[in-house]
Design an enzyme around this catalytic site. Structure first.
Site, PDB file in Angstrom:
ATOM      1  N   THR A  78       0.831  -1.205   0.000  1.00 17.04           N
ATOM      2  CA  THR A  78       0.000   0.000   0.000  1.00 17.04           C
ATOM      3  C   THR A  78       0.865   1.254   0.000  1.00 17.04           C
ATOM      4  O   THR A  78       0.628   2.188  -0.781  1.00 17.04           O
ATOM      5  CB  THR A  78      -0.944   0.001   1.223  1.00 17.04           C
ATOM      6  OG1 THR A  78      -1.796  -1.139   1.128  1.00 17.04           O
ATOM      7  CG2 THR A  78      -1.781   1.268   1.277  1.00 17.04           C
ATOM      8  N   ASN A 157      -5.693  -8.986  -8.057  1.00 11.09           N
ATOM      9  CA  ASN A 157      -5.832  -9.722  -6.805  1.00 11.09           C
ATOM     10  C   ASN A 157      -7.213 -10.350  -6.628  1.00 11.09           C
ATOM     11  O   ASN A 157      -7.377 -11.231  -5.800  1.00 11.09           O
ATOM     12  CB  ASN A 157      -5.522  -8.799  -5.616  1.00 11.09           C
ATOM     13  CG  ASN A 157      -6.372  -7.554  -5.636  1.00 11.09           C
ATOM     14  OD1 ASN A 157      -6.301  -6.760  -6.570  1.00 11.09           O
ATOM     15  ND2 ASN A 157      -7.203  -7.385  -4.626  1.00 11.09           N
ATOM     16  N   HIS A 207       4.156  -9.758   2.099  1.00 11.37           N
ATOM     17  CA  HIS A 207       3.288 -10.853   2.547  1.00 11.37           C
ATOM     18  C   HIS A 207       2.489 -11.517   1.439  1.00 11.37           C
ATOM     19  O   HIS A 207       1.769 -12.488   1.687  1.00 11.37           O
ATOM     20  CB  HIS A 207       2.362 -10.383   3.684  1.00 11.37           C
ATOM     21  CG  HIS A 207       1.234  -9.499   3.258  1.00 11.37           C
ATOM     22  ND1 HIS A 207      -0.053  -9.952   3.178  1.00 11.37           N
ATOM     23  CD2 HIS A 207       1.196  -8.199   2.897  1.00 11.37           C
ATOM     24  CE1 HIS A 207      -0.849  -8.952   2.801  1.00 11.37           C
ATOM     25  NE2 HIS A 207      -0.103  -7.874   2.620  1.00 11.37           N
ATOM     26  N   THR A 246      13.694   4.914  10.016  1.00 13.78           N
ATOM     27  CA  THR A 246      14.601   3.791  10.274  1.00 13.78           C
ATOM     28  C   THR A 246      14.119   2.550   9.527  1.00 13.78           C
ATOM     29  O   THR A 246      12.931   2.223   9.559  1.00 13.78           O
ATOM     30  CB  THR A 246      14.655   3.500  11.793  1.00 13.78           C
ATOM     31  OG1 THR A 246      15.142   4.668  12.446  1.00 13.78           O
ATOM     32  CG2 THR A 246      15.557   2.312  12.097  1.00 13.78           C
ATOM     33  N   CYS A 331     -16.140  -6.237  -2.158  1.00  6.03           N
ATOM     34  CA  CYS A 331     -14.960  -5.393  -2.195  1.00  6.03           C
ATOM     35  C   CYS A 331     -14.044  -5.762  -1.035  1.00  6.03           C
ATOM     36  O   CYS A 331     -12.866  -6.010  -1.177  1.00  6.03           O
ATOM     37  CB  CYS A 331     -15.393  -3.948  -2.061  1.00  6.03           C
ATOM     38  SG  CYS A 331     -14.387  -2.830  -2.983  1.00  6.03           S
TER      39      CYS A 331
HETATM   40  C1  PLP Z   1      -2.089  -6.723  -1.370  1.00  7.23           C
HETATM   41  C2  PLP Z   1      -2.005  -5.775  -2.491  1.00  7.23           C
HETATM   42  C3  PLP Z   1      -1.631  -4.441  -2.287  1.00  7.23           C
HETATM   43  C4  PLP Z   1      -1.339  -3.882  -0.910  1.00  7.23           C
HETATM   44  O1  PLP Z   1      -0.243  -4.504  -0.293  1.00  7.23           O
HETATM   45  P1  PLP Z   1      -0.117  -4.517   1.315  1.00  7.23           P
HETATM   46  O2  PLP Z   1       1.280  -5.014   1.549  1.00  7.23           O
HETATM   47  O3  PLP Z   1      -1.151  -5.462   1.816  1.00  7.23           O
HETATM   48  O4  PLP Z   1      -0.310  -3.132   1.802  1.00  7.23           O
HETATM   49  C5  PLP Z   1      -1.569  -3.612  -3.380  1.00  7.23           C
HETATM   50  N1  PLP Z   1      -1.845  -4.058  -4.629  1.00  7.23           N
HETATM   51  C6  PLP Z   1      -2.207  -5.332  -4.865  1.00  7.23           C
HETATM   52  C7  PLP Z   1      -2.471  -5.788  -6.263  1.00  7.23           C
HETATM   53  C8  PLP Z   1      -2.301  -6.240  -3.815  1.00  7.23           C
HETATM   54  O5  PLP Z   1      -2.667  -7.489  -4.052  1.00  7.23           O
END
Ligand code: PLP
Length: 407
Positions: A78, A157, A207, A246, A331
């Site tokens: 994000t 996603n 992650h 940091t 969503c």
């Molecule tokens: C999960 C995701 C994000 C956000 O990543 P985070 O590490 O969860 O903040 C942004 N774009 C896509 C396509 C994602 O699948």
């Protein structure tokens, strides 16, 4: 997993992945022994942290064909997406205030762009076809003299559709606009080379690739063109002044290891995951009225978003309580509002609430897949047996002629 005492089967890898045990191993020393601040240049604790960060940067860069100096670390996907969008928009505001993006972005890109729109930027949202792909000619036509940024999601996603990033990159190069690729999904199985794909900025999330949560990276092109970003926060001067604060040494060690494992294992993972995913889809296709959401082939190997006509997705999920999946249409799980992605695909109102997203990952086994198939088919059959609509459909009633009585 046995979170509630009962065995759970994980099919929600697009929400988050299990941290690979080898990643956890790589992180541990940076909590307990090498806990220095990488900015401490005067002693060994600092140097040890800096060394880990250099290695993490090198490994992340290797995964995407970049130079280590072009990778900066963030708190996650994000933040990477926000920094790419806001950073370019504000840095190049004098050149122009027009952005091109798609109708199927993750909210990490969509919401910053909407915020810029409220601040006076103009935005072109490219539509997608029913498989989720944008049209390259439409992209070409959308870029104007005052366009500074094209931001496109790589692997979606929700539905897994993979945009043709190389073709998009070629258009952006030809037109001289900066190209941000949100590649949070897909780096665990797909090869993206920032030069071959003409990418100027690329967002990554730990992650989603079997690394830890709360760490991400942003690739920022340094040559041809040199991309500059206005930082979102100010502070200690880290990350070439583009991202202060940091550095998260354990997270970076983990993300580096996660990237290295993806580079080494992505081809084998892709083959295995595709086979398991297709086995699942084939089984579901034995039921009537099952529809795939997303592209039939140009799709991430873990993605299986399917609509089971005449069955509420929420009811289907309740009928298989030991299978961890996401509603394919909502969503967020907290709202039942149909997602902007499903709407952009043109999925009909009747089908939109019937979709479920199964997402497979590196650790998904054949036994888990077979169990999920059995549970899902059982739940679907039971719900349809109880459904008067399904009965009418089977008797050949034209559902579109039914007059619903509202009171
Ligand atoms: C999960 C995701 C994000 C956000 O990543 P985070 O590490 O969860 O903040 C942004 N774009 C896509 C396509 C994602 O699948």
């Amino acid at each position: 997993m046995t979170g509630t005492g009962q065995q759970l089967y994980y099919f929600d890898n697009y929400a988050s992945t299990r941290t690979d045990p080898r990643v956890v191993e790589a992180m541990l020393p940076y909590f307990s022994e090498r806990y220095g601040n990488s900015n401490s240049r005067s002693h060994g604790f600092g140097w040890a942290a800096e060394e880990a960060i250099d290695l993490g940067r090198e490994r992340v860069a290797n995964l995407i064909g970049a130079k280590a100096a072009e990778v900066l670390f963030t708190s996650g996907g994000t933040e990477s997406c926000n920094l790419a969008v806001f950073g370019v928009a504000r840095m190049y505001a004098e050149k122009g205030k027009h952005i091109v993006t798609t109708a199927v972005e993750h909210r990490a890109v969509m919401d910053p762009i909407r915020a810029l729109e409220r601040e006076g930027w103009e935005v072109t949202y490219l539509p997608v076809d029913q498989t989720g792909l944008i049209d390259i000619d439409a992209l070409k036509g959308a870029i104007r003299d005052d366009t500074t940024l094209v931001s496109v999601i790589f692997g979606n996603n929700e539905i897994g559709t993979i945009q043709d990033s190389a073709a998009i990159g070629a258009v952006c190069k030809e037109k001289g606009v900066i190209f941000h690729l949100d590649a949070c999904m897909g780096l665990d199985t797909e090869v993206i080379d920032v030069d071959a794909h003409g990418v100027d900025l690329l967002s990554m999330s730990g992650h989603k690739i079997y690394g830890p949560k709360g760490i991400g990276a942003l690739y920022v092109r340094r040559r041809r063109p040199r991309v500059r970003l206005q930082p979102m926060m100010l502070g200690g001067g880290q990350e070439r002044g583009m991202r202060h604060g940091t550095l998260n040494t354990p997270g970076i060690a983990g993300m580096g290891m996660a990237a290295e494992l993806c580079r080494l294992e992505r081809d084998a993972d892709k083959v295995r995951m595709t086979a398991l995913r297709d086995r699942m889809y084939k089984a579901f296709m034995e039921l009537d009225e099952v529809y795939l959401n997303g592209h039939p082939t140009q799709r991430l190997p873990g993605a299986l978003n399917v609509s089971f006509n005449f069955i509420e997705g929420e009811s289907l999920m309740m009928g298989m309580p030991d299978i961890a999946v996401s509603s394919g249409s909502a969503c967020t799980s907290a709202t039942l509002e149909p997602s902007h992605v499903m709407r952009a695909l043109g999925v009909g109102e009747d089908l939109v609430h019937t979709s479920i997203r199964f997402s497979l990952g590196r650790f998904t086994t054949a036994a888990e897949v077979d169990h999920a198939i059995e549970q899902c088919m059982g739940s679907a059959n039971k719900l349809r047996d109880m459904s008067p609509l399904w009965e009418m459909f089977k008797e050949g009633v034209d559902m579109s002629t039914i007059e619903w009585k509202h009171d």
